[in-house]
Design a protein around this motif. Structure first.
Motif, PDB file in Angstrom:
ATOM      1  N   GLU A   1      28.913  44.071  38.062  1.00  0.00           N
ATOM      2  CA  GLU A   1      30.273  45.127  37.286  1.00  0.00           C
ATOM      3  C   GLU A   1      31.246  45.742  38.668  1.00  0.00           C
ATOM      4  O   GLU A   1      30.504  45.527  39.478  1.00  0.00           O
ATOM      5  CB  GLU A   1      29.391  45.852  36.529  1.00  0.00           C
ATOM      6  N   MET A   2      32.560  46.206  38.242  1.00  0.00           N
ATOM      7  CA  MET A   2      32.740  46.203  38.651  1.00  0.00           C
ATOM      8  C   MET A   2      34.188  48.281  38.698  1.00  0.00           C
ATOM      9  O   MET A   2      33.929  47.920  37.153  1.00  0.00           O
ATOM     10  CB  MET A   2      34.085  45.972  39.843  1.00  0.00           C
ATOM     11  N   THR A   3      33.686  48.879  39.462  1.00  0.00           N
ATOM     12  CA  THR A   3      34.763  50.138  39.174  1.00  0.00           C
ATOM     13  C   THR A   3      35.704  50.387  39.461  1.00  0.00           C
ATOM     14  O   THR A   3      36.379  49.867  40.615  1.00  0.00           O
ATOM     15  CB  THR A   3      34.168  51.429  39.333  1.00  0.00           C
ATOM     16  N   ALA A   4      37.308  49.992  38.931  1.00  0.00           N
ATOM     17  CA  ALA A   4      38.391  50.402  39.578  1.00  0.00           C
ATOM     18  C   ALA A   4      38.611  51.735  39.628  1.00  0.00           C
ATOM     19  O   ALA A   4      38.572  53.036  39.390  1.00  0.00           O
ATOM     20  CB  ALA A   4      39.417  49.585  38.238  1.00  0.00           C
TER      21      ALA A   4
ATOM     22  N   GLY B   1      40.372  54.793  38.771  1.00  0.00           N
ATOM     23  CA  GLY B   1      40.268  56.152  37.831  1.00  0.00           C
ATOM     24  C   GLY B   1      39.301  55.630  36.991  1.00  0.00           C
ATOM     25  O   GLY B   1      39.201  56.159  35.945  1.00  0.00           O
ATOM     26  N   GLY B   2      38.796  55.001  37.975  1.00  0.00           N
ATOM     27  CA  GLY B   2      36.809  55.398  37.181  1.00  0.00           C
ATOM     28  C   GLY B   2      36.511  53.667  35.804  1.00  0.00           C
ATOM     29  O   GLY B   2      35.594  53.538  35.348  1.00  0.00           O
ATOM     30  N   THR B   3      37.677  53.384  35.417  1.00  0.00           N
ATOM     31  CA  THR B   3      37.177  52.584  34.577  1.00  0.00           C
ATOM     32  C   THR B   3      36.014  50.992  35.262  1.00  0.00           C
ATOM     33  O   THR B   3      36.278  50.834  36.243  1.00  0.00           O
ATOM     34  CB  THR B   3      38.382  51.599  34.183  1.00  0.00           C
ATOM     35  N   HIS B   4      34.875  51.254  34.452  1.00  0.00           N
ATOM     36  CA  HIS B   4      33.945  50.625  34.763  1.00  0.00           C
ATOM     37  C   HIS B   4      34.068  48.885  33.534  1.00  0.00           C
ATOM     38  O   HIS B   4      34.190  49.186  32.583  1.00  0.00           O
ATOM     39  CB  HIS B   4      32.559  50.860  34.599  1.00  0.00           C
ATOM     40  N   LYS B   5      34.307  47.280  34.259  1.00  0.00           N
ATOM     41  CA  LYS B   5      34.308  46.886  33.514  1.00  0.00           C
ATOM     42  C   LYS B   5      33.531  45.593  34.179  1.00  0.00           C
ATOM     43  O   LYS B   5      33.107  45.430  35.982  1.00  0.00           O
ATOM     44  CB  LYS B   5      35.529  46.286  33.078  1.00  0.00           C
ATOM     45  N   LYS B   6      32.800  44.283  33.715  1.00  0.00           N
ATOM     46  CA  LYS B   6      32.374  42.757  33.918  1.00  0.00           C
ATOM     47  C   LYS B   6      33.418  42.345  34.882  1.00  0.00           C
ATOM     48  O   LYS B   6      34.404  42.913  33.844  1.00  0.00           O
ATOM     49  CB  LYS B   6      31.882  42.200  33.002  1.00  0.00           C
ATOM     50  N   LEU B   7      33.311  41.799  36.367  1.00  0.00           N
ATOM     51  CA  LEU B   7      34.445  41.290  36.697  1.00  0.00           C
ATOM     52  C   LEU B   7      34.789  39.799  35.480  1.00  0.00           C
ATOM     53  O   LEU B   7      36.253  39.965  35.765  1.00  0.00           O
ATOM     54  CB  LEU B   7      34.145  40.396  37.868  1.00  0.00           C
ATOM     55  N   SER B   8      34.268  39.607  34.765  1.00  0.00           N
ATOM     56  CA  SER B   8      34.700  38.586  34.093  1.00  0.00           C
ATOM     57  C   SER B   8      35.731  39.138  32.895  1.00  0.00           C
ATOM     58  O   SER B   8      36.255  38.583  32.954  1.00  0.00           O
ATOM     59  CB  SER B   8      33.843  37.999  32.869  1.00  0.00           C
ATOM     60  N   ASP B   9      35.587  40.625  32.821  1.00  0.00           N
ATOM     61  CA  ASP B   9      36.373  41.545  31.583  1.00  0.00           C
ATOM     62  C   ASP B   9      37.785  41.121  32.543  1.00  0.00           C
ATOM     63  O   ASP B   9      39.029  41.229  32.144  1.00  0.00           O
ATOM     64  CB  ASP B   9      36.081  42.613  31.595  1.00  0.00           C
ATOM     65  N   TRP B  10      37.917  41.581  33.904  1.00  0.00           N
ATOM     66  CA  TRP B  10      39.194  42.107  34.169  1.00  0.00           C
ATOM     67  C   TRP B  10      39.452  40.630  35.010  1.00  0.00           C
ATOM     68  O   TRP B  10      40.762  40.682  34.970  1.00  0.00           O
ATOM     69  CB  TRP B  10      38.393  42.014  36.273  1.00  0.00           C
ATOM     70  N   PHE B  11      38.679  39.621  34.856  1.00  0.00           N
ATOM     71  CA  PHE B  11      40.014  38.086  34.818  1.00  0.00           C
ATOM     72  C   PHE B  11      40.409  38.150  33.772  1.00  0.00           C
ATOM     73  O   PHE B  11      41.778  37.322  33.609  1.00  0.00           O
ATOM     74  CB  PHE B  11      38.889  37.239  35.227  1.00  0.00           C
ATOM     75  N   VAL B  12      39.764  38.831  32.762  1.00  0.00           N
ATOM     76  CA  VAL B  12      40.749  37.955  31.171  1.00  0.00           C
ATOM     77  C   VAL B  12      41.921  39.188  31.418  1.00  0.00           C
ATOM     78  O   VAL B  12      42.912  39.191  30.777  1.00  0.00           O
ATOM     79  CB  VAL B  12      39.739  38.283  30.273  1.00  0.00           C
ATOM     80  N   ASP B  13      42.146  40.364  31.669  1.00  0.00           N
ATOM     81  CA  ASP B  13      42.820  41.698  31.325  1.00  0.00           C
ATOM     82  C   ASP B  13      43.939  40.824  32.630  1.00  0.00           C
ATOM     83  O   ASP B  13      44.684  40.848  32.003  1.00  0.00           O
ATOM     84  CB  ASP B  13      42.508  42.991  32.132  1.00  0.00           C
ATOM     85  N   GLU B  14      43.908  39.809  34.031  1.00  0.00           N
ATOM     86  CA  GLU B  14      44.693  39.971  34.504  1.00  0.00           C
ATOM     87  C   GLU B  14      45.455  38.496  34.434  1.00  0.00           C
ATOM     88  O   GLU B  14      45.728  38.146  35.141  1.00  0.00           O
ATOM     89  CB  GLU B  14      44.099  39.994  36.184  1.00  0.00           C
TER      90      GLU B  14
ATOM     91  N   LEU C   1      39.823  38.943  45.618  1.00  0.00           N
ATOM     92  CA  LEU C   1      40.930  38.736  46.136  1.00  0.00           C
ATOM     93  C   LEU C   1      42.236  37.861  45.258  1.00  0.00           C
ATOM     94  O   LEU C   1      42.038  37.612  44.868  1.00  0.00           O
ATOM     95  CB  LEU C   1      40.631  38.281  47.555  1.00  0.00           C
ATOM     96  N   GLY C   2      43.068  38.916  45.753  1.00  0.00           N
ATOM     97  CA  GLY C   2      44.430  39.123  44.991  1.00  0.00           C
ATOM     98  C   GLY C   2      43.959  39.310  42.985  1.00  0.00           C
ATOM     99  O   GLY C   2      45.709  38.840  42.809  1.00  0.00           O
ATOM    100  N   VAL C   3      42.973  39.412  42.573  1.00  0.00           N
ATOM    101  CA  VAL C   3      43.205  40.080  41.000  1.00  0.00           C
ATOM    102  C   VAL C   3      42.825  41.584  41.275  1.00  0.00           C
ATOM    103  O   VAL C   3      43.834  42.097  40.381  1.00  0.00           O
ATOM    104  CB  VAL C   3      42.091  39.690  40.882  1.00  0.00           C
ATOM    105  N   ARG C   4      41.765  42.248  41.437  1.00  0.00           N
ATOM    106  CA  ARG C   4      42.219  43.094  41.275  1.00  0.00           C
ATOM    107  C   ARG C   4      41.045  43.894  42.817  1.00  0.00           C
ATOM    108  O   ARG C   4      39.745  43.301  42.973  1.00  0.00           O
ATOM    109  CB  ARG C   4      40.924  43.759  40.132  1.00  0.00           C
ATOM    110  N   ARG C   5      41.136  45.229  43.270  1.00  0.00           N
ATOM    111  CA  ARG C   5      39.542  46.030  44.464  1.00  0.00           C
ATOM    112  C   ARG C   5      38.956  47.175  43.539  1.00  0.00           C
ATOM    113  O   ARG C   5      39.604  47.498  42.938  1.00  0.00           O
ATOM    114  CB  ARG C   5      40.646  46.952  45.628  1.00  0.00           C
ATOM    115  N   SER C   6      37.863  47.680  44.022  1.00  0.00           N
ATOM    116  CA  SER C   6      37.481  48.994  43.331  1.00  0.00           C
ATOM    117  C   SER C   6      37.489  49.817  43.845  1.00  0.00           C
ATOM    118  O   SER C   6      38.357  49.768  45.080  1.00  0.00           O
ATOM    119  CB  SER C   6      35.894  48.575  43.497  1.00  0.00           C
ATOM    120  N   ASN C   7      37.385  50.832  43.352  1.00  0.00           N
ATOM    121  CA  ASN C   7      38.109  52.948  44.576  1.00  0.00           C
ATOM    122  C   ASN C   7      36.369  52.725  45.279  1.00  0.00           C
ATOM    123  O   ASN C   7      36.473  53.739  45.148  1.00  0.00           O
ATOM    124  CB  ASN C   7      38.154  53.176  43.008  1.00  0.00           C
TER     125      ASN C   7
END
Length: 67
Positions: free
Chosen positions: A1-4, A6-19, A42-48
């Motif tokens: 799980e990663m927090t982006a 704005g405080g949005t918590h998601k599983k890493l696999s969900d971030w991959f789907v979103d991106e 790297l290249g997808v999303r970083r946490s806060n």
């Protein structure tokens, strides 16, 4: 799980789907992981967790290339 930002918590696999990261690419996405969890895909999303702003005095610069 990663927090982006704005405080949005998601599983890493969900971030991959979103991106829209293709499933065959996912195993090759480099991850930066700390004691708190995933800091960056790297290249997808970083946490806060460790923000770099105008008041930051130290940070890491990372570079990678595919060989």
């Amino acid at each position: 799980e990663m927090t982006a930002f704005g405080g949005t918590h998601k599983k890493l696999s969900d971030w991959f789907v979103d991106e829209k990261v293709e499933s065959f690419v996912k195993p090759f996405v480099p991850l930066v992981v700390g004691a708190e969890g995933v800091l960056c895909a790297l290249g997808v999303r970083r946490s806060n967790l460790h923000l770099v702003d105008g008041d930051s005095t130290q940070c890491w610069a990372m570079h990678w290339e595919v060989l």
